[in-house]
Design a protein around this motif. Structure first.
Motif, PDB file in Angstrom:
ATOM      1  N   ALA A 271       1.482   5.729 -12.934  1.00 37.27           N
ATOM      2  CA  ALA A 271       2.693   6.125 -13.217  1.00 37.27           C
ATOM      3  C   ALA A 271       2.798   7.690 -13.429  1.00 37.27           C
ATOM      4  O   ALA A 271       3.810   8.313 -13.109  1.00 37.27           O
ATOM      5  N   ILE A 272       1.673   8.380 -13.868  1.00 35.22           N
ATOM      6  CA  ILE A 272       1.490   9.607 -14.225  1.00 35.22           C
ATOM      7  C   ILE A 272       1.035  10.416 -13.046  1.00 35.22           C
ATOM      8  O   ILE A 272       1.511  11.575 -12.588  1.00 35.22           O
ATOM      9  N   CYS A 273       0.066  10.100 -12.473  1.00 38.28           N
ATOM     10  CA  CYS A 273      -0.779  10.768 -11.283  1.00 38.28           C
ATOM     11  C   CYS A 273      -0.167  10.668  -9.972  1.00 38.28           C
ATOM     12  O   CYS A 273      -0.167  11.442  -9.153  1.00 38.28           O
ATOM     13  N   PHE A 274       0.460   9.448  -9.774  1.00 39.94           N
ATOM     14  CA  PHE A 274       1.231   9.045  -8.381  1.00 39.94           C
ATOM     15  C   PHE A 274       2.530   8.544  -8.741  1.00 39.94           C
ATOM     16  O   PHE A 274       2.931   7.365  -8.180  1.00 39.94           O
ATOM     17  N   PRO A 275       3.414   9.326  -9.294  1.00 43.75           N
ATOM     18  CA  PRO A 275       4.782   8.497  -9.658  1.00 43.75           C
ATOM     19  C   PRO A 275       5.593   8.253  -8.326  1.00 43.75           C
ATOM     20  O   PRO A 275       6.348   7.266  -8.573  1.00 43.75           O
ATOM     21  N   LEU A 276       5.276   8.960  -7.239  1.00 40.61           N
ATOM     22  CA  LEU A 276       6.308   8.746  -6.078  1.00 40.61           C
ATOM     23  C   LEU A 276       5.726   7.741  -5.156  1.00 40.61           C
ATOM     24  O   LEU A 276       6.182   7.135  -4.158  1.00 40.61           O
ATOM     25  N   ARG A 277       4.412   6.903  -5.523  1.00 37.72           N
ATOM     26  CA  ARG A 277       3.840   6.013  -4.863  1.00 37.72           C
ATOM     27  C   ARG A 277       3.679   4.694  -5.713  1.00 37.72           C
ATOM     28  O   ARG A 277       3.149   3.798  -5.271  1.00 37.72           O
ATOM     29  N   GLN A 278       4.469   4.761  -6.857  1.00 40.53           N
ATOM     30  CA  GLN A 278       4.461   3.429  -7.634  1.00 40.53           C
ATOM     31  C   GLN A 278       4.815   2.097  -6.887  1.00 40.53           C
ATOM     32  O   GLN A 278       4.169   1.025  -7.015  1.00 40.53           O
ATOM     33  N   ASN A 279       5.660   2.351  -5.992  1.00 37.48           N
ATOM     34  CA  ASN A 279       6.104   1.386  -5.369  1.00 37.48           C
ATOM     35  C   ASN A 279       5.182   0.678  -4.223  1.00 37.48           C
ATOM     36  O   ASN A 279       5.404  -0.511  -3.453  1.00 37.48           O
ATOM     37  N   LEU A 280       4.216   1.527  -3.922  1.00 37.70           N
ATOM     38  CA  LEU A 280       3.164   1.130  -2.910  1.00 37.70           C
ATOM     39  C   LEU A 280       1.713   0.662  -3.525  1.00 37.70           C
ATOM     40  O   LEU A 280       1.178  -0.477  -3.172  1.00 37.70           O
ATOM     41  N   PHE A 281       1.422   1.283  -4.715  1.00 39.29           N
ATOM     42  CA  PHE A 281       0.242   0.777  -5.554  1.00 39.29           C
ATOM     43  C   PHE A 281       0.447  -0.006  -6.609  1.00 39.29           C
ATOM     44  O   PHE A 281      -0.434  -0.530  -7.147  1.00 39.29           O
ATOM     45  N   ASN A 282       1.714  -0.107  -7.244  1.00 41.35           N
ATOM     46  CA  ASN A 282       2.032  -0.885  -8.430  1.00 41.35           C
ATOM     47  C   ASN A 282       2.864  -1.548  -8.530  1.00 41.35           C
ATOM     48  O   ASN A 282       3.932  -1.574  -9.307  1.00 41.35           O
ATOM     49  N   THR A 283       3.228  -2.501  -7.516  1.00 45.49           N
ATOM     50  CA  THR A 283       4.312  -3.497  -7.759  1.00 45.49           C
ATOM     51  C   THR A 283       4.164  -4.792  -8.716  1.00 45.49           C
ATOM     52  O   THR A 283       2.945  -4.945  -8.891  1.00 45.49           O
ATOM     53  N   LEU A 284       5.091  -5.654  -8.614  1.00 47.97           N
ATOM     54  CA  LEU A 284       4.734  -6.729  -9.600  1.00 47.97           C
ATOM     55  C   LEU A 284       4.003  -7.691  -8.982  1.00 47.97           C
ATOM     56  O   LEU A 284       2.988  -8.380  -9.543  1.00 47.97           O
ATOM     57  N   PRO A 285       4.024  -7.944  -7.540  1.00 45.84           N
ATOM     58  CA  PRO A 285       3.131  -8.836  -6.944  1.00 45.84           C
ATOM     59  C   PRO A 285       1.442  -8.390  -7.039  1.00 45.84           C
ATOM     60  O   PRO A 285       0.637  -9.188  -7.145  1.00 45.84           O
ATOM     61  N   ILE A 286       1.671  -7.183  -6.924  1.00 45.48           N
ATOM     62  CA  ILE A 286       0.100  -6.397  -7.115  1.00 45.48           C
ATOM     63  C   ILE A 286      -0.514  -6.754  -8.378  1.00 45.48           C
ATOM     64  O   ILE A 286      -1.550  -7.195  -8.786  1.00 45.48           O
ATOM     65  N   MET A 287       0.441  -6.533  -9.375  1.00 47.08           N
ATOM     66  CA  MET A 287      -0.096  -6.721 -11.071  1.00 47.08           C
ATOM     67  C   MET A 287      -0.250  -8.080 -11.164  1.00 47.08           C
ATOM     68  O   MET A 287      -1.298  -8.320 -12.004  1.00 47.08           O
ATOM     69  N   LEU A 288       0.553  -8.929 -10.651  1.00 40.38           N
ATOM     70  CA  LEU A 288       0.324 -10.387 -10.695  1.00 40.38           C
ATOM     71  C   LEU A 288      -1.067 -10.671 -10.411  1.00 40.38           C
ATOM     72  O   LEU A 288      -1.757 -11.453 -11.001  1.00 40.38           O
ATOM     73  N   CYS A 289      -1.368 -10.080  -8.995  1.00 46.14           N
ATOM     74  CA  CYS A 289      -2.555 -10.349  -8.614  1.00 46.14           C
ATOM     75  C   CYS A 289      -3.793  -9.897  -9.498  1.00 46.14           C
ATOM     76  O   CYS A 289      -4.819 -10.712  -9.377  1.00 46.14           O
ATOM     77  N   ILE A 290      -3.647  -8.737  -9.970  1.00 45.91           N
ATOM     78  CA  ILE A 290      -4.890  -7.994 -10.758  1.00 45.91           C
ATOM     79  C   ILE A 290      -4.962  -8.935 -11.930  1.00 45.91           C
ATOM     80  O   ILE A 290      -6.138  -9.466 -12.198  1.00 45.91           O
ATOM     81  N   VAL A 291      -4.035  -9.068 -12.604  1.00 43.87           N
ATOM     82  CA  VAL A 291      -4.064 -10.029 -13.859  1.00 43.87           C
ATOM     83  C   VAL A 291      -4.671 -11.355 -13.577  1.00 43.87           C
ATOM     84  O   VAL A 291      -5.528 -11.851 -14.420  1.00 43.87           O
ATOM     85  N   GLY A 292      -3.981 -11.976 -12.681  1.00 47.31           N
ATOM     86  CA  GLY A 292      -4.551 -13.500 -12.159  1.00 47.31           C
ATOM     87  C   GLY A 292      -6.151 -13.522 -11.730  1.00 47.31           C
ATOM     88  O   GLY A 292      -6.648 -14.211 -12.421  1.00 47.31           O
TER      89      GLY A 292
END
Length: 320
Positions: free
Chosen positions: A131-152
């Motif tokens: 969020a802070i270092c790559f604010p313009l690339r959040q939709n690439l590196f930190n989407t809901l499916p990606i976070m679900l995969c990481i948490v899972g």
């Protein structure tokens, strides 16, 4: 009560009916401390359940950041539910016997919770880093499916890893003392009571300690170092101070969780010279306090959660 005998590879394995948990023998105000932990448990339940309810009810909060927050909240409730009611039973009501199978279950839930808590802090640091270092690339590196995969992935890994660590405890034979000097059925204090070889258990414990502590802790430190570099490059002083304040709060929580556990686990595994009551007090505080204050620092202070919490309170007040 008779011991349970089983035969494994032509060796007789003796499992006792259970263990006696002993701690705080030199601690003069144990009842006061346990009442304090009971208060911590109530606060943990109230704030974390409130937080989960707010996020679950509002679809606008179904984002990667708040998925990571809910993950931490679920772990916090599970961890303190595993630890504090048991401590109340043992040290306040003086019922310190734990059956063998219940001991293994308690051990499994506790170490799964500690492992998941460690990884959850790293996940939150990753979210802040993107969020802070790559604010313009959040939709690439930190989407809901990606976070679900990481948490899972962290849940699958830790549930299976701790299941193996706990299962191999059944290979140990306990033919002498069944007194565990800790505040629960702690892994190292239990396997050291065995009268057969516990090299495998010691190896697993030392390896797991490094993995569940060092890897997430390294990720957290690298994330916040990168965040600090980005923050100091900001031109706006007010934005810089706001980001710094948030980082400092998060790092204090990280320190409260990691430093006592790092110190006690590693000293306990390799040195064994630490005072038992100091070990128990430090570990119990490091385990129980972060779940109580995590929802306040990580979530309830954020504008989105505060706004929705106040709206929920207002709705409850005006409802008949």
């Amino acid at each position: 009560m008779s011991s349970l005998r089983t035969v494994v590879n032509d060796s007789v394995i003796i499992h006792p009916p259970g263990f006696y948990i002993v701690a705080f023998e030199t601690f003069p105000f144990i009842s006061v401390y346990i009442v304090f932990l009971a208060f911590v448990y109530v606060v943990t339940l109230v704030f974390n359940i409130l937080l989960i309810s707010i996020i679950a009810r509002d679809h606008c909060l179904h984002t990667p950041k708040f998925l990571a927050v809910v993950n931490l909240a679920v772990i916090d409730v599970t961890l303190n539910t595993c630890v504090i009611p048991s401590m109340i039973k043992i040290f306040l009501f003086k019922d310190n016997f734990v059956s063998f199978n219940l001991c293994l279950l308690h051990m499994y839930v506790y170490y799964t919770g500690i492992s998941l808590e460690s990884f959850a802090l790293a996940i939150l640091a990753y979210d802040r880093f993107i969020a802070i270092c790559f604010p313009l690339r959040q939709n690439l590196f930190n989407t809901l499916p990606i976070m679900l995969c990481i948490v899972g992935a962290t849940w699958v890994y830790n549930l299976s890893k701790v299941a193996y660590s706990t299962a191999i405890m059944t290979r140990l034979s306990f033919c002498n003392s069944v007194t565990v000097f800790s505040y629960f059925c702690d892994y190292a204090p239990v396997f050291r009571l065995a009268c057969n070889d516990y090299t495998l258990q010691w190896s697993i414990a030392s390896t797991d300690s490094m993995v569940i502590l060092m890897f997430p802790f390294t990720c957290v430190i690298l994330s916040y170092l990168s965040i600090l570099v980005t923050v100091f490059r900001m031109k706006s002083v007010s934005n810089r101070m706001k980001a710094l304040a948030t980082c400092i709060e998060h790092l204090v929580l990280v320190a409260v969780f990691y430093i006592p556990i790092f110190s006690i686990f590693l000293i306990g595994l390799y040195v064994r010279s630490i005072d038992p009551d100091q070990r128990v007090l430090s570990l119990s505080l490091a385990t129980c306090i972060p779940p109580c204050i995590n929802p306040i620092v990580y979530s309830l202070k954020t504008k989105e959660i505060r706004t929705r919490a106040l709206a929920l309170v207002h709705r409850i007040k005006i409802s008949p």
